[in-house]
Design an enzyme around this catalytic site. Structure first.
Site, mmCIF file in Angstrom:
data_model
loop_
_atom_site.group_PDB
_atom_site.id
_atom_site.type_symbol
_atom_site.label_atom_id
_atom_site.label_comp_id
_atom_site.label_asym_id
_atom_site.label_seq_id
_atom_site.Cartn_x
_atom_site.Cartn_y
_atom_site.Cartn_z
ATOM 1 N N ASP A 147 -18.292 24.771 13.413
ATOM 2 C CA ASP A 147 -16.868 24.428 13.545
ATOM 3 C C ASP A 147 -16.147 25.064 14.744
ATOM 4 O O ASP A 147 -15.021 25.555 14.596
ATOM 5 C CB ASP A 147 -16.119 24.799 12.255
ATOM 6 C CG ASP A 147 -16.602 24.047 11.032
ATOM 7 O OD1 ASP A 147 -17.603 23.307 11.139
ATOM 8 O OD2 ASP A 147 -15.999 24.206 9.953
ATOM 9 N N ASP A 166 -15.714 20.219 11.130
ATOM 10 C CA ASP A 166 -14.810 19.820 10.072
ATOM 11 C C ASP A 166 -14.236 18.474 10.524
ATOM 12 O O ASP A 166 -13.776 18.354 11.669
ATOM 13 C CB ASP A 166 -13.696 20.880 9.968
ATOM 14 C CG ASP A 166 -13.436 21.324 8.551
ATOM 15 O OD1 ASP A 166 -14.229 20.983 7.656
ATOM 16 O OD2 ASP A 166 -12.421 22.016 8.329
ATOM 17 N N HIS A 221 -11.960 15.714 8.816
ATOM 18 C CA HIS A 221 -11.213 15.282 7.631
ATOM 19 C C HIS A 221 -10.449 13.975 7.843
ATOM 20 O O HIS A 221 -9.846 13.773 8.907
ATOM 21 C CB HIS A 221 -10.169 16.340 7.265
ATOM 22 C CG HIS A 221 -10.732 17.663 6.871
ATOM 23 N ND1 HIS A 221 -11.739 17.811 5.940
ATOM 24 C CD2 HIS A 221 -10.418 18.930 7.268
ATOM 25 C CE1 HIS A 221 -12.012 19.093 5.790
ATOM 26 N NE2 HIS A 221 -11.234 19.804 6.584
ATOM 27 N N LYS A 236 -18.542 17.361 8.226
ATOM 28 C CA LYS A 236 -18.326 17.750 6.828
ATOM 29 C C LYS A 236 -16.846 17.630 6.490
ATOM 30 O O LYS A 236 -16.011 17.543 7.391
ATOM 31 C CB LYS A 236 -18.830 19.175 6.593
ATOM 32 C CG LYS A 236 -18.138 20.214 7.433
ATOM 33 C CD LYS A 236 -18.879 21.539 7.348
ATOM 34 C CE LYS A 236 -18.155 22.638 8.088
ATOM 35 N NZ LYS A 236 -16.807 22.908 7.611
ATOM 36 N N CYS A 261 -16.455 28.971 6.510
ATOM 37 C CA CYS A 261 -17.538 28.028 6.776
ATOM 38 C C CYS A 261 -18.817 28.698 7.269
ATOM 39 O O CYS A 261 -19.918 28.256 6.938
ATOM 40 C CB CYS A 261 -17.054 26.949 7.733
ATOM 41 S SG CYS A 261 -15.750 25.954 6.953
HETATM 42 ZN ZN LIG Z 1 -11.245 21.894 6.756
#
Ligand SMILES: [Zn+2]
Length: 199
Positions: free
Chosen positions: A8, A46, A48, A106, A151
């Protein structure tokens, strides 16, 4: 075969970003240097959807950094961050992205967060990272990136669980420290689980 897992390293997790990790920018040259020592390099990101359930704004009355719940699991409510295709979700400028062999996304499912690069927090869906590493003949991984106490920690613990010999490159990580000492505790937790700590 050894692989480096870069967790990340995205704009939103750098200082000035939506969920900036203090000193997050300082790891860039360190991560780039470590990349040279590994025959395989993977990065997690990440990634989203805008209505993701980890965002405080998507919980009526939810406040940022409060502990809430998501699909039956405890969930820290985060500011909106790393929305798919946004500038904040891009890898940090200065990260040697051309050296990355494969990217695993993810946190793509609205109903569950994903701290680990291997599985969502409910361990219901795998990202494919474990299978990919095994297919490459990888038996040993080193983990670095952001953030140490979320993470990075969950990715390292899952790597162990998946059967990889696992180390943490401390200098190439920074943490959130929502509570003072969180980073130190995260490193201790990884170490006592069997993660080798590289300084
Ligand atoms: Zn997140």
């Amino acid at each position: 075969m050894k692989a480096l897992i870069v967790v990340d390293v995205q704009n939103d997790f750098l200082p000035g970003g939506a969920l900036g990790v203090p000193g997050g920018n300082e790891i860039l040259p360190v991560v780039n240097r470590w990349m040279e020592a590994f025959p395989r390099i993977v990065a997690t990101r990440d990634w989203h959807p805008p209505d993701h359930g980890s965002f405080a704004v998507n919980h009526p009355g939810g406040k940022v950094f409060e502990l809430g719940e998501l699909d039956g699991l405890p969930q820290v409510l985060w500011p909106v961050h790393c929305v798919q295709e946004s500038r904040g979700a891009e890898f940090a400028d200065g990260l040697a992205v051309d050296r990355i062999d494969r990217v695993f996304s993810k946190g793509t499912r609205v109903e569950v967060d994903s701290y680990s690069g291997f599985h969502d927090n409910g361990r219901r869906h795998a990202t494919g990272l474990g299978d990919w590493l095994r297919a490459q003949g990888v038996d040993e991984v080193a983990v670095c990136g952001l953030a140490t106490d979320y993470c990075v920690k969950f990715t390292a613990l899952d790597a162990l669980r998946e059967g990889f010999r696992t180390s943490l490159i401390v200098d190439a990580c920074r943490g959130v420290n929502l509570e003072p000492g969180d980073v130190e505790r995260a490193v201790e937790e990884m170490q006592s689980a069997g993660v080798e700590i590289l300084k």
